[in-house]
Scaffold this active site. Sequence first.
Site, PDB file in Angstrom:
ATOM      1  N   GLY A 211      -0.750  -0.276  -2.355  1.00  0.00           N
ATOM      2  CA  GLY A 211       0.780  -1.001  -2.634  1.00  0.00           C
ATOM      3  C   GLY A 211       1.708   0.428  -3.397  1.00  0.00           C
ATOM      4  O   GLY A 211       1.443   1.438  -2.888  1.00  0.00           O
TER       5      GLY A 211
ATOM      6  N   HIS B 184      -0.453 -10.711  -3.338  1.00  0.00           N
ATOM      7  CA  HIS B 184       0.624  -9.878  -3.423  1.00  0.00           C
ATOM      8  C   HIS B 184       1.115  -8.229  -4.081  1.00  0.00           C
ATOM      9  O   HIS B 184       2.280  -8.755  -4.729  1.00  0.00           O
ATOM     10  CB  HIS B 184       2.118 -10.220  -3.115  1.00  0.00           C
ATOM     11  CG  HIS B 184       2.629 -10.724  -1.607  1.00  0.00           C
ATOM     12  ND1 HIS B 184       3.211 -10.996  -0.599  1.00  0.00           N
ATOM     13  CD2 HIS B 184       4.190  -9.932  -1.972  1.00  0.00           C
ATOM     14  CE1 HIS B 184       3.670 -10.126  -0.318  1.00  0.00           C
ATOM     15  NE2 HIS B 184       4.460  -9.779  -1.256  1.00  0.00           N
TER      16      HIS B 184
ATOM     17  N   TYR C 262      11.819  -3.237  -8.985  1.00  0.00           N
ATOM     18  CA  TYR C 262      11.978  -3.460  -7.622  1.00  0.00           C
ATOM     19  C   TYR C 262      10.519  -3.502  -6.993  1.00  0.00           C
ATOM     20  O   TYR C 262       9.333  -4.546  -7.274  1.00  0.00           O
ATOM     21  CB  TYR C 262      12.742  -3.216  -6.746  1.00  0.00           C
ATOM     22  CG  TYR C 262      11.949  -3.375  -5.175  1.00  0.00           C
ATOM     23  CD1 TYR C 262      12.063  -4.559  -4.993  1.00  0.00           C
ATOM     24  CD2 TYR C 262      12.119  -2.581  -4.611  1.00  0.00           C
ATOM     25  CE1 TYR C 262      11.645  -5.196  -3.330  1.00  0.00           C
ATOM     26  CE2 TYR C 262      11.423  -2.777  -3.231  1.00  0.00           C
ATOM     27  CZ  TYR C 262      11.914  -4.208  -2.361  1.00  0.00           C
ATOM     28  OH  TYR C 262      10.656  -4.327  -1.198  1.00  0.00           O
TER      29      TYR C 262
HETATM   30  C1  FMN Z   1       7.630  -3.210  -2.695  1.00  0.00           C
HETATM   31  C2  FMN Z   1       7.024  -4.052  -2.657  1.00  0.00           C
HETATM   32  C3  FMN Z   1       7.150  -4.456  -1.126  1.00  0.00           C
HETATM   33  C4  FMN Z   1       6.089  -5.055  -1.090  1.00  0.00           C
HETATM   34  N1  FMN Z   1       6.703  -6.129   0.856  1.00  0.00           N
HETATM   35  C5  FMN Z   1       5.862  -6.991   0.910  1.00  0.00           C
HETATM   36  C6  FMN Z   1       5.543  -6.762   2.199  1.00  0.00           C
HETATM   37  O1  FMN Z   1       6.652  -6.969   2.982  1.00  0.00           O
HETATM   38  N2  FMN Z   1       4.958  -7.549   3.098  1.00  0.00           N
HETATM   39  C7  FMN Z   1       4.018  -7.735   2.412  1.00  0.00           C
HETATM   40  O2  FMN Z   1       3.792  -8.450   3.972  1.00  0.00           O
HETATM   41  N3  FMN Z   1       3.586  -7.418   1.373  1.00  0.00           N
HETATM   42  C8  FMN Z   1       4.088  -6.333   0.906  1.00  0.00           C
HETATM   43  N4  FMN Z   1       3.810  -6.402  -0.327  1.00  0.00           N
HETATM   44  C9  FMN Z   1       2.645  -6.395  -1.414  1.00  0.00           C
HETATM   45  C10 FMN Z   1       1.765  -5.713  -0.179  1.00  0.00           C
HETATM   46  O3  FMN Z   1       1.519  -5.232   0.786  1.00  0.00           O
HETATM   47  C11 FMN Z   1       0.699  -5.767  -1.148  1.00  0.00           C
HETATM   48  O4  FMN Z   1      -0.276  -6.750  -1.178  1.00  0.00           O
HETATM   49  C12 FMN Z   1       0.600  -5.180  -3.114  1.00  0.00           C
HETATM   50  O5  FMN Z   1       0.937  -4.093  -3.056  1.00  0.00           O
HETATM   51  C13 FMN Z   1      -0.451  -4.620  -3.374  1.00  0.00           C
HETATM   52  O6  FMN Z   1      -0.939  -4.889  -4.488  1.00  0.00           O
HETATM   53  P1  FMN Z   1      -0.646  -3.766  -5.711  1.00  0.00           P
HETATM   54  O7  FMN Z   1       1.123  -2.594  -5.267  1.00  0.00           O
HETATM   55  O8  FMN Z   1      -0.719  -3.425  -6.990  1.00  0.00           O
HETATM   56  O9  FMN Z   1      -1.343  -2.108  -4.621  1.00  0.00           O
HETATM   57  C14 FMN Z   1       4.245  -5.300  -1.317  1.00  0.00           C
HETATM   58  C15 FMN Z   1       4.621  -5.071  -2.361  1.00  0.00           C
HETATM   59  C16 FMN Z   1       5.704  -3.762  -3.066  1.00  0.00           C
HETATM   60  C17 FMN Z   1       5.007  -3.679  -4.509  1.00  0.00           C
END
Ligand code: FMN
Length: 372
Positions: A323, A269, A26
């Site tokens: 993230g 994202h 996930y």
């Molecule tokens: C497990 C997970 C859950 C996420 N949930 C959200 C969320 O609820 N809202 C949101 O705006 N972005 C969400 N994101 C996107 C992150 O805010 C971010 O854009 C992303 O993780 C950046 O990429 P990186 O993981 O390569 O740093 C999520 C990312 C992950 C990995």
Amino acid sequence: MPSQIFTVEDARVKAKRRLPKMVFDYIDGAAGRELLASENISAFESIKLQPRALINVEGRTQTKSFLGKDWGLPFGIAPMGMCNLAWPGADEMLAKAATEYNIPLGLSTMASSTIEQTRERAGENAWFQFYVSGSKESAMKLIDRAAASGYKNLIFTVDVPHVAPRVRDMRNGFKAPLKIGPKQFVDFALHPQWSISSLLRGIPSLANVETEVDGQFKRESGRGGIDWDFLDYLRSYWPHNLIIKGVLSVEDAVRMKQAGADGIYVSNHGGRQLDSAPSSIAVLPLMRTALGTDYPIIIDSGIRDGESIIKALAYGADFVMMGRPFSYAIGADGQRGLETVIELLADQISAAMAQIGVTEMNSIDENVLFQK
Ligand SMILES: Cc1cc2nc3c(=O)[nH]c(=O)nc-3n(C[C@H](O)[C@H](O)[C@H](O)COP(=O)(O)O)c2cc1C
């Protein structure tokens, strides 16, 4: 024993061992064939920094002014739903680290801690990330709660009109709230440390939406009803900083700026929505040119080390978010893992600053890039 984490990848490998497959997938997984998730990382590899010599680089500092506040580091924690899956209590660990290092923490609408708890734990370092899920009326109650508890920065995420199909989640039968059938039971039994801790603390729930959005939240439910009119409405409703996240179109960004957004958050994202979208770093210079030199821009997606943070700043970002690196860190070694990863990123930035001859964040611009 020290945590033996020297890179973000070390944390990822350790987290993969400690977490149930369903949970690791996930966090780690992405949309479609996951090509963009890889591209996000490799896009940074072709960018080169220019080493410089004979510059006094003692007294380097990473403090950064952004959106009306001085931050301890040029990066922060991107909003992630259901963080507590990475380890029980992850939301608290993130809030503690945000306070300790003076960095922003994006609290997702889909978090396992409430808006109020997180504001209390992380103070002004807590930013609220907002999705409209369910009815607009009930979603606006989240905004009221964020305002009442003192949030000053709202991240409005616009790149999830529909939760993209993620193949790993489908294979693993991942659902939010969690559904535990025989397959998941075996997965959990094979990772007893995580499972026992989670049982003791309670399986993570969605602390904000369950209570507020019609009592029948489903992660997959439609978020596609919002449009430009809603942005105007939100802008007039929310009196503080409004940052729009998940923007990859320059045309959209310019219109958002005109509509009164206080900042654009360039993100795909983490490759979790549209596998054929461009990497954030490819879009960033175009955004900077279109939005002007002084307009606040944040970037995330695929940033895994300090040099990439410098590259993002050199390409025109004012601030960097990450993230997965922080979820891997918590999955690998809890609070200690999280602190280790934050510190190793800061150390990597500091080492690179010395090599490229800069002592402060504001000196990082396109001149630190190697140009043929
Ligand atoms: C497990 C997970 C859950 C996420 N949930 C959200 C969320 O609820 N809202 C949101 O705006 N972005 C969400 N994101 C996107 C992150 O805010 C971010 O854009 C992303 O993780 C950046 O990429 P990186 O993981 O390569 O740093 C999520 C990312 C992950 C990995």
